[in-house]
Each structure stands twice: as C-alpha cells, then as structure tokens.
Design a protein around this motif. Structure first.
Motif, PDB file in Angstrom:
ATOM      1  N   SER A 120     -45.131  38.949   1.240  1.00 53.89           N
ATOM      2  CA  SER A 120     -45.837  40.176   1.614  1.00 53.89           C
ATOM      3  C   SER A 120     -44.795  41.201   2.037  1.00 53.89           C
ATOM      4  N   LYS A 159     -43.995  43.121   4.779  1.00 49.70           N
ATOM      5  CA  LYS A 159     -44.355  43.071   6.192  1.00 49.70           C
ATOM      6  C   LYS A 159     -44.137  44.413   6.887  1.00 49.70           C
ATOM      7  N   GLU A 206     -44.955  42.152  13.119  1.00 53.35           N
ATOM      8  CA  GLU A 206     -45.382  40.782  13.415  1.00 53.35           C
ATOM      9  C   GLU A 206     -45.218  40.515  14.900  1.00 53.35           C
ATOM     10  N   LEU A 256     -50.062  39.449  12.150  1.00 54.11           N
ATOM     11  CA  LEU A 256     -49.121  39.860  11.102  1.00 54.11           C
ATOM     12  C   LEU A 256     -49.707  41.108  10.454  1.00 54.11           C
ATOM     13  N   PHE A 263     -49.116  43.779   7.154  1.00 49.26           N
ATOM     14  CA  PHE A 263     -48.376  43.951   5.893  1.00 49.26           C
ATOM     15  C   PHE A 263     -49.085  44.985   5.034  1.00 49.26           C
TER      16      PHE A 263
END
Ligand code: AMP
Length: 111
Positions: A17, A19, A22, A27, A29
């Motif tokens: 992914s 990102k 995080e 998370l 993305f």
C-alpha cells in the motif's frame, strides 16, 4: 487478522500500500482508485467488518481520531470523512474504514 480480508493483508504487509500514516491502532494509505485529489483510507488494525458490526466504541475513537490526525499531517483544511456501511451504501471492503476526501469541492448531498 481475518482470513481473506484485503485490508488485513495490507496491515500484515502481504499486499503493498501507499502508506500515509501509521500508529499502533491505525493504518492510513492512499486509495488505489482515488475519487478526489486526496483520497486516503484509514483503517483500524483490529479487524471489524463494518460500522454496524463493531463490538465496542473504542474503535470509532481510533478511526475518527486517526482520520483527524492524518488530515492534519497532510495539511488538509477542508475535507470529508465517509464511512460506508453495507453494500447498498457503497461498502465493498468489509474491514471497516474511513475515507478522507479532499482537494476539490465536494458536492452535497452525495450521489
Ligand atoms: P468501500 O467501497 O467504502 O468499501 O471502500 C473500499 C475502498 O478500497 C475503495 O475506495 C477502493 O478503491 C479501495 N481499495 C480497494 N483495494 C485497494 C488496495 N489494494 N489499495 C488501496 N485501496 C484499495
């Protein structure tokens, strides 16, 4: 981790992914098919299929607080946070997630 869950596989790193952020809880993305110049998905690391099937409220705080923090990190001022619940409402991945959309005027009501 749920078997055959796309977003659990992204969390595990089995599917790549792009990102955005995080933490230990979430998370974020970039959506693979962006609907606006900025389209980020925020998911809780704990698998829960949908808003209506979420067992406790803490996960909503993680998700919405996470979305706010991601928006701030991306220097977004005006943005929309969307959670689709159920197929007819547009949900296609059954691992609860918030969409952050920004970077263009967003119509109201949505289609
Ligand atoms: P929803 O339709 O609300 O369940 O949102 C699911 C979103 O996941 C859609 O906007 C898809 O474009 C997005 N999506 C599906 N597969 C991926 C992927 N591998 N990486 C990033 N976003 C994805």
């Amino acid at each position: 981790m749920a078997h055959d869950c796309l977003f659990c596989k992204i969390i595990a790193g089995d599917i790549p992914s792009n990102k955005a952020a995080e933490t230990d809880k979430i998370l974020a993305f970039h959506d693979i098919a962006p609907q606006a110049p900025v389209h980020v998905l925020v998911i809780a690391k704990r698998h829960t299929p949908s808003v209506s099937e979420t067992p406790d409220n803490a996960i909503f705080a993680d998700l919405m607080g996470g979305a706010r923090d991601v928006a701030k990190q991306l220097n977004l001022e005006d943005y929309r946070i969307i959670l689709n619940n159920g197929a007819e409402a547009g949900q296609s991945v059954f691992h609860m997630h918030a969409h952050i959309l920004a970077g263009r005027p967003l119509l109201w009501p949505p289609g």
